[in-house]
Design an enzyme around this catalytic site. Structure first.
Site, PDB file in Angstrom:
ATOM      1  N   SER A  86      44.570  47.521  50.481  1.00 21.87           N
ATOM      2  CA  SER A  86      45.019  48.910  50.225  1.00 21.87           C
ATOM      3  C   SER A  86      43.817  49.674  49.524  1.00 21.87           C
ATOM      4  O   SER A  86      43.334  48.828  48.544  1.00 21.87           O
ATOM      5  CB  SER A  86      46.314  49.465  49.984  1.00 21.87           C
ATOM      6  OG  SER A  86      46.471  50.722  49.577  1.00 21.87           O
ATOM      7  N   LYS A 139      48.803  44.819  45.699  1.00 19.20           N
ATOM      8  CA  LYS A 139      47.506  44.914  46.338  1.00 19.20           C
ATOM      9  C   LYS A 139      46.329  44.587  45.316  1.00 19.20           C
ATOM     10  O   LYS A 139      45.511  43.893  45.800  1.00 19.20           O
ATOM     11  CB  LYS A 139      47.318  46.360  46.954  1.00 19.20           C
ATOM     12  CG  LYS A 139      48.349  46.681  47.761  1.00 19.20           C
ATOM     13  CD  LYS A 139      48.314  45.771  48.833  1.00 19.20           C
ATOM     14  CE  LYS A 139      49.347  46.197  50.091  1.00 19.20           C
ATOM     15  NZ  LYS A 139      49.200  45.261  51.346  1.00 19.20           N
ATOM     16  N   TYR A 182      53.444  48.728  44.238  1.00 25.63           N
ATOM     17  CA  TYR A 182      52.665  48.651  45.330  1.00 25.63           C
ATOM     18  C   TYR A 182      51.267  48.380  44.861  1.00 25.63           C
ATOM     19  O   TYR A 182      50.697  47.349  45.648  1.00 25.63           O
ATOM     20  CB  TYR A 182      52.784  50.016  46.308  1.00 25.63           C
ATOM     21  CG  TYR A 182      52.067  49.785  47.624  1.00 25.63           C
ATOM     22  CD1 TYR A 182      52.626  49.202  48.505  1.00 25.63           C
ATOM     23  CD2 TYR A 182      50.845  50.582  47.777  1.00 25.63           C
ATOM     24  CE1 TYR A 182      51.861  48.976  49.834  1.00 25.63           C
ATOM     25  CE2 TYR A 182      50.199  50.353  49.064  1.00 25.63           C
ATOM     26  CZ  TYR A 182      50.622  49.483  50.007  1.00 25.63           C
ATOM     27  OH  TYR A 182      49.615  49.578  51.044  1.00 25.63           O
TER      28      TYR A 182
END
Length: 254
Positions: free
Chosen positions: A146, A163, A159
């Protein structure tokens, strides 16, 4: 003088495993690889959905199989990949997002996101690489990361952390496996219209934030990822490993 020729993007004769293949970016990547000749194994938790997609892909004349698996279950995933492999190409698009302010993060949400996005991705990649090593051949492994692996974001502490972790193990694995002919890279998309991003786009203030940050002035579509995954899977990217391909519309240019 002999003119140079462009390396092939053709994937005929290659076996590809795509996780998270039942929707969104994973489905788009599976379609792209199949279009370019790969034999594609679709992996996700929903066996019924995979069979439906496999039927549609087979109607296009593509070679496709299914492998129902939950990537967060490391033992079961490793066993399934070992039995079904070896795979020349991996696209790991299985992912989870549970967004909240950092001060509101629960241990349950942290564990759920980390178990799939980080731990599951790590051991899935390891299992596919082990199959290639045992078979004595190279391959191309691609983790869907991402843009949040490069920056931070509102309500995205967990999150983004997972990543960033994917980028870290990708670089380390690239160093270890390069001499074996195994390449490993990441694709780092901006916000793409998928079921995973619906919770963001349903909030007008978050959608405005996204649209303001993307310099090209539009939210991404799954088609924006498809050419990139074919490139990284193919001989056209033969000297690329340990890298992150940003498809972010200029988000991280600031």
């Amino acid at each position: 003088m002999t003119l140079p020729r462009t390396p092939t993007f053709n994937l005929k004769g290659k076996r590809a495993l795509v996780t998270g293949a039942s929707s969104g970016i994973g489905l788009a990547c599976a379609t792209a690889l199949a279009e370019y000749g790969a034999e594609v194994t679709l992996a996700a938790r929903s066996g019924d959905k995979l069979r439906e997609i496999a039927g549609q892909m087979s109607e296009q004349g593509w070679d496709v199989q299914t492998l129902p698996v939950d990537v967060s279950d490391v033992t079961a995933t490793t066993a399934a990949v070992t039995q079904a492999g070896p795979f020349d190409i991996l696209v790991n698009s299985a992912g989870l997002a549970r967004h909240s302010a950092a001060l509101e993060t629960t241990e349950e949400d942290f564990d759920a996101v980390a178990d799939l996005n980080f731990k599951g991705a790590y051991f899935l990649t390891k299992a596919v690489a082990q199959g290639l090593v045992d078979a004595g051949r190279g391959g191309s492994l691609i983790n869907i990361s991402s843009q949040m692996a490069k920056v931070g974001g509102i309500d995205r502490a967990v999150y983004a952390a997972t990543k960033h972790a994917v980028e870290g193990f990708t670089k380390s694995m690239a160093i270890e496996w390069g001499p074996k002919g195994i390449r490993i890279n990441t694709i780092c998309p901006t916000f793409i219209v998928t079921p995973l991003t619906k919770q963001t786009f349903d909030r007008p203030e978050r959608r405005a934030w996204v649209e303001e940050k993307i310099k090209l002035g539009r939210i991404g579509e799954v088609e924006d990822i498809m050419g990139a995954v074919v490139f990284l899977a193919s001989d056209a990217s033969a000297l690329i490993t340990g890298s992150a391909l940003l498809i972010d519309g200029g988000w991280t240019a600031d």
